[in-house]
Design an enzyme around this catalytic site. Structure first.
Site, PDB file in Angstrom:
ATOM      1  N   LYS A 192       0.847  -1.204   0.000  1.00 53.45           N
ATOM      2  CA  LYS A 192       0.000   0.000   0.000  1.00 53.45           C
ATOM      3  C   LYS A 192       0.875   1.243   0.000  1.00 53.45           C
ATOM      4  O   LYS A 192       1.619   1.487   0.946  1.00 53.45           O
ATOM      5  CB  LYS A 192      -0.899   0.053   1.236  1.00 53.45           C
ATOM      6  CG  LYS A 192      -1.881   1.220   1.153  1.00 53.45           C
ATOM      7  CD  LYS A 192      -2.567   1.528   2.472  1.00 53.45           C
ATOM      8  CE  LYS A 192      -1.895   2.615   3.264  1.00 53.45           C
ATOM      9  NZ  LYS A 192      -1.924   3.954   2.642  1.00 53.45           N
ATOM     10  N   GLY A 244       7.471   4.737   7.720  1.00 50.73           N
ATOM     11  CA  GLY A 244       6.578   5.861   8.005  1.00 50.73           C
ATOM     12  C   GLY A 244       6.928   6.485   9.338  1.00 50.73           C
ATOM     13  O   GLY A 244       8.063   6.387   9.801  1.00 50.73           O
ATOM     14  N   THR A 246       7.058   7.368  13.388  1.00 47.71           N
ATOM     15  CA  THR A 246       7.303   6.584  14.602  1.00 47.71           C
ATOM     16  C   THR A 246       5.988   6.264  15.304  1.00 47.71           C
ATOM     17  O   THR A 246       5.775   5.153  15.790  1.00 47.71           O
ATOM     18  CB  THR A 246       8.258   7.357  15.524  1.00 47.71           C
ATOM     19  OG1 THR A 246       9.508   7.466  14.830  1.00 47.71           O
ATOM     20  CG2 THR A 246       8.480   6.659  16.850  1.00 47.71           C
ATOM     21  N   GLY A 249       4.274   3.480  13.541  1.00 43.90           N
ATOM     22  CA  GLY A 249       5.112   2.295  13.731  1.00 43.90           C
ATOM     23  C   GLY A 249       4.857   1.656  15.095  1.00 43.90           C
ATOM     24  O   GLY A 249       4.735   0.429  15.223  1.00 43.90           O
ATOM     25  N   GLU A 266      10.908   1.122   9.572  1.00 42.92           N
ATOM     26  CA  GLU A 266      11.812   2.210   9.176  1.00 42.92           C
ATOM     27  C   GLU A 266      11.071   3.501   9.499  1.00 42.92           C
ATOM     28  O   GLU A 266      10.152   3.883   8.785  1.00 42.92           O
ATOM     29  CB  GLU A 266      12.106   2.157   7.669  1.00 42.92           C
ATOM     30  CG  GLU A 266      12.780   0.887   7.187  1.00 42.92           C
ATOM     31  CD  GLU A 266      14.280   0.882   7.436  1.00 42.92           C
ATOM     32  OE1 GLU A 266      14.803   1.866   7.980  1.00 42.92           O
ATOM     33  OE2 GLU A 266      14.910  -0.131   7.104  1.00 42.92           O
ATOM     34  N   CYS A 300      13.725  11.061   5.716  1.00 44.03           N
ATOM     35  CA  CYS A 300      13.839  10.578   7.094  1.00 44.03           C
ATOM     36  C   CYS A 300      15.255  10.770   7.621  1.00 44.03           C
ATOM     37  O   CYS A 300      15.458  11.008   8.804  1.00 44.03           O
ATOM     38  CB  CYS A 300      13.465   9.118   7.152  1.00 44.03           C
ATOM     39  SG  CYS A 300      14.288   8.159   5.883  1.00 44.03           S
ATOM     40  N   GLU A 397      10.977  15.664  14.697  1.00 44.96           N
ATOM     41  CA  GLU A 397      11.194  15.569  13.254  1.00 44.96           C
ATOM     42  C   GLU A 397      10.222  16.531  12.559  1.00 44.96           C
ATOM     43  O   GLU A 397       9.008  16.365  12.657  1.00 44.96           O
ATOM     44  CB  GLU A 397      10.927  14.135  12.785  1.00 44.96           C
ATOM     45  CG  GLU A 397      11.166  13.953  11.318  1.00 44.96           C
ATOM     46  CD  GLU A 397      10.767  12.562  10.816  1.00 44.96           C
ATOM     47  OE1 GLU A 397       9.657  12.117  11.130  1.00 44.96           O
ATOM     48  OE2 GLU A 397      11.576  11.958  10.104  1.00 44.96           O
TER      49      GLU A 397
HETATM   50  P1  NAP Z   1       2.781   7.895   8.138  1.00 47.12           P
HETATM   51  O1  NAP Z   1       1.702   8.856   8.355  1.00 47.12           O
HETATM   52  O2  NAP Z   1       3.259   7.074   9.273  1.00 47.12           O
HETATM   53  O3  NAP Z   1       2.280   6.930   6.971  1.00 47.12           O
HETATM   54  C1  NAP Z   1       3.066   5.901   6.438  1.00 47.12           C
HETATM   55  C2  NAP Z   1       2.164   4.886   5.759  1.00 47.12           C
HETATM   56  O4  NAP Z   1       1.353   4.232   6.736  1.00 47.12           O
HETATM   57  C3  NAP Z   1       1.202   5.504   4.755  1.00 47.12           C
HETATM   58  O5  NAP Z   1       0.998   4.616   3.689  1.00 47.12           O
HETATM   59  C4  NAP Z   1      -0.046   5.630   5.600  1.00 47.12           C
HETATM   60  O6  NAP Z   1      -1.201   5.724   4.810  1.00 47.12           O
HETATM   61  C5  NAP Z   1      -0.018   4.363   6.403  1.00 47.12           C
HETATM   62  N1  NAP Z   1      -0.794   4.372   7.629  1.00 47.12           N
HETATM   63  C6  NAP Z   1      -1.347   5.419   8.287  1.00 47.12           C
HETATM   64  N2  NAP Z   1      -1.996   4.988   9.401  1.00 47.12           N
HETATM   65  C7  NAP Z   1      -1.846   3.649   9.457  1.00 47.12           C
HETATM   66  C8  NAP Z   1      -2.268   2.633  10.368  1.00 47.12           C
HETATM   67  N3  NAP Z   1      -2.953   2.929  11.466  1.00 47.12           N
HETATM   68  N4  NAP Z   1      -1.931   1.345  10.117  1.00 47.12           N
HETATM   69  C9  NAP Z   1      -1.210   1.024   9.028  1.00 47.12           C
HETATM   70  N5  NAP Z   1      -0.785   1.947   8.121  1.00 47.12           N
HETATM   71  C10 NAP Z   1      -1.088   3.241   8.334  1.00 47.12           C
HETATM   72  O7  NAP Z   1       4.065   8.586   7.517  1.00 47.12           O
HETATM   73  P2  NAP Z   1       4.102   9.648   6.330  1.00 47.12           P
HETATM   74  O8  NAP Z   1       3.610  10.936   6.864  1.00 47.12           O
HETATM   75  O9  NAP Z   1       3.484   9.080   5.114  1.00 47.12           O
HETATM   76  O10 NAP Z   1       5.669   9.716   6.046  1.00 47.12           O
HETATM   77  C11 NAP Z   1       6.547  10.474   6.775  1.00 47.12           C
HETATM   78  C12 NAP Z   1       7.255   9.660   7.841  1.00 47.12           C
HETATM   79  O11 NAP Z   1       7.919   8.538   7.250  1.00 47.12           O
HETATM   80  C13 NAP Z   1       8.331  10.416   8.544  1.00 47.12           C
HETATM   81  O12 NAP Z   1       8.241  10.229   9.930  1.00 47.12           O
HETATM   82  C14 NAP Z   1       9.621   9.810   8.018  1.00 47.12           C
HETATM   83  O13 NAP Z   1      10.719   9.933   8.839  1.00 47.12           O
HETATM   84  C15 NAP Z   1       9.245   8.420   7.781  1.00 47.12           C
HETATM   85  N6  NAP Z   1      10.154   7.778   6.824  1.00 47.12           N
HETATM   86  C16 NAP Z   1      11.092   6.905   7.296  1.00 47.12           C
HETATM   87  C17 NAP Z   1      11.986   6.307   6.423  1.00 47.12           C
HETATM   88  C18 NAP Z   1      13.036   5.352   6.907  1.00 47.12           C
HETATM   89  O14 NAP Z   1      13.596   4.643   6.084  1.00 47.12           O
HETATM   90  N7  NAP Z   1      13.307   5.285   8.189  1.00 47.12           N
HETATM   91  C19 NAP Z   1      11.911   6.588   5.060  1.00 47.12           C
HETATM   92  C20 NAP Z   1      10.950   7.481   4.617  1.00 47.12           C
HETATM   93  C21 NAP Z   1      10.061   8.067   5.517  1.00 47.12           C
HETATM   94  P3  NAP Z   1      -1.722   7.163   4.308  1.00 47.12           P
HETATM   95  O15 NAP Z   1      -0.569   7.947   3.808  1.00 47.12           O
HETATM   96  O16 NAP Z   1      -2.615   6.794   3.203  1.00 47.12           O
HETATM   97  O17 NAP Z   1      -2.344   7.795   5.504  1.00 47.12           O
END
Ligand code: NAP
Ligand code: MG
Length: 486
Positions: A192, A244, A246, A249, A266, A300, A397
């Site tokens: 997804k 995504g 923390t 996660g 991650e 990230c 962050e």
């Molecule tokens: P996010 O809000 O945590 O979303 C990540 C993914 O999870 C999206 O596909 C999101 O769907 C989905 N999601 C949301 N709620 C969920 C739930 N309850 N259960 C399962 N999945 C769910 O993160 P983001 O705002 O898209 O991305 C930014 C974050 O990603 C930052 O914190 C960044 O540091 C982190 N990141 C980490 C890495 C790494 O390698 N460590 C790399 C890139 C990004 P929707 O978007 O459709 O809501």
């Protein structure tokens, strides 16, 4: 080449060099990719995806509900037991190799769509995201029939179905990081993408279909967080790979406690980028700029906390300001653009709230002088000078083009400050002395430490975090392990 940018005597405005998008095909509406076909969502509900640089609607995407998730997981389980698991590894490798080749062939189209859907400069999607995505498929295609050599004296075995959930900052690249090692190790996939940036994942679904991958080996479904949650909690998945925030996660970790599902996370980061007095200053300034303004700071591992040795702080800050004024912020499709659009409206307001918070904490804010485009979600490259360790702009962050600057005198002090944070994903060190580099790489609690460079990636090197930045590694030999049992 007429006008100086922001009255900076060293810069000139370039004539626009906008990438054409006329040949790009984006369908008005996309279905879900399940069992090798695009199928209507059971929910019969669709949502819009936008171009954040123009605020224009690009397409309608399907919202996958619980029944759709069930269908995708069923297809993946059937494909696993009936086809993929039984297929000789060298045959699996050919499919993965084919996907890599087609990504290369369609690289320009993918880069333009990535830029339109996500807001990142075309230079980045063209030169970084798409080639690296193809390289991940090439790299893992090579491992597929060599797992016994990768793990000698062990018998590596696939797990089953991997549920993979990715964020909006590197949409196709994150899909490649997830799908390529899963397929190479003999697992099948339900992926997804983020609801904000699903288009290149759907293009990848087309590529996978055109590569004749057996039906159900890769399923790509779109939807919001609830879709992800159905995937995570599905009883018939065996592995979860999540990239995504923390916060989400941790939720996932809670919800699968007590099950046998394997998990890699991650998560977020807040990297320290440390510059010593003996560093090559001009190179360091370029590295700092690349570390935080690359992809609008939607990274990230962005070098978002700058630590500068006290006696060179003034010089670095002056050079940084001058270099920031030469950054071109605007149309992401223009090949001259350095800083594109913020990915979505909510993210822009989050960044703005941090800019306000930092000012309220009494930290000096410097922002570039140039005007931002009237339409679209844009943010000026921003510096918080004399930031304090306890301020939330240093601790949290921000995920935007915002750099905090702190000074230090001794190595011990900077290690203490750099590690005094919940995250541990990456860090940077700038110095002339190899011994200092090795001292810091040992003591910094970060998964990746770059020395005299920043944001360098290669499929053969593992990536991942410590502490609240998650666990498990993606990339390299290490990236195979989370998809195997021994
Ligand atoms: P996010 O809000 O945590 O979303 C990540 C993914 O999870 C999206 O596909 C999101 O769907 C989905 N999601 C949301 N709620 C969920 C739930 N309850 N259960 C399962 N999945 C769910 O993160 P983001 O705002 O898209 O991305 C930014 C974050 O990603 C930052 O914190 C960044 O540091 C982190 N990141 C980490 C890495 C790494 O390698 N460590 C790399 C890139 C990004 P929707 O978007 O459709 O809501
Ligand atoms: Mg979009």
């Amino acid at each position: 080449m007429k006008k100086k940018i922001n009255n900076n005597p060293f810069t000139w405005n370039y004539s626009p060099a906008v990438e054409t998008k006329e040949h790009i095909q984006i369908n008005p509406q996309y279905n879900l990719f399940i069992n090798g076909k695009f199928v209507k969502p059971n929910s019969n509900t669709f949502f819009d995806t936008y171009n954040p640089a123009t605020e224009e609607k690009l397409a309608e995407l399907s919202l996958a509900n619980e029944k759709d998730v069930n269908a995708a997981v069923l297809a993946a389980n059937n494909a696993y037991s009936k086809t993929w698991k039984k297929m000789p590894a060298k045959e699996r490798a050919k499919y993965i190799f084919r996907i890599a080749r087609v990504i290369q062939e369609r690289a320009r189209e993918l880069a333009i769509i990535e830029t339109m859907d996500g807001g990142k400069p075309i230079r980045e999607s063209r030169d970084f995201d798409i080639p690296l995505a193809a390289n991940h498929f090439f790299y893992y295609a090579g491992w597929a029939d060599k797992l016994n050599y990768a793990f000698p004296n062990k018998t590596p075995q696939s797990l089953g179905v991997a549920a993979q959930i990715i964020p909006w900052n590197f949409p196709l690249l994150m899909a490649a990081w997830k799908i390529a090692p899963a397929l190479a190790t003999g697992n099948t996939v339900v992926l997804k993408p983020s609801e904000n940036t699903s288009l290149t994942a759907l293009k990848l679904a087309e590529i996978i279909r055109d590569c004749d991958l057996p039906a159900g080996v890769v399923n790509i479904i779109t939807g919001p967080g609830s879709t992800g949650s159905f995937m995570v909690n599905h009883p018939n998945i065996h592995k979860i790979a999540f990239t995504g925030s923390t916060h989400i996660g941790k939720n996932i970790q809670h919800s699968i406690a007590g099950t046998n599902k394997k998990l890699t996370l991650e998560l977020g980061g807040k990297a320290a980028n440390i510059v010593f007095e003996d560093a090559p200053i001009n190179q360091a300034v370029e590295g700092i700029i690349n570390g935080i303004f690359f992809n609008q700071g939607h990274v990230c591992c962005a070098g978002s906390r700058l630590f500068v040795q006290e006696n060179i702080a003034e010089e670095i800050i002056n050079k940084l300001k001058a270099r920031m004024e030469t950054l071109i912020v605007g149309n992401p499709l223009d090949k001259n653009t350095d800083v594109g659009a913020i990915n979505n409206k909510e993210q822009l307001s989050k960044i703005k709230s941090y800019l306000k918070m930092g000012k309220e904490d009494g930290i000096t804010l410097y922002q570039t002088l140039g005007e931002l485009p009237k339409k679209g979600y844009f943010c000026k490259p921003s510096l918080f000078i004399n930031a304090t360790q306890s301020s939330r702009v240093v601790q949290d962050e921000i995920f935007g083009p915002v750099l905090t600057i702190q000074t230090f005198r001794t190595i011990e002090e900077v290690i203490e400050k750099a590690n005094n944070i919940p995250y541990g994903l990456s860090a940077g060190v700038w110095t002339d002395k190899g011994s200092k580099i090795f001292n810091l790489t040992k003591q910094l609690k970060a998964g990746v430490v770059w020395a005299n460079t920043y944001n360098k990636f290669d499929p053969s090197s593992p990536f991942g975090g410590f502490k609240e930045s998650g666990f498990g590694r993606e990339g390299g030999l290490h990236g195979l392990m989370p998809y195997l049992k021994f």
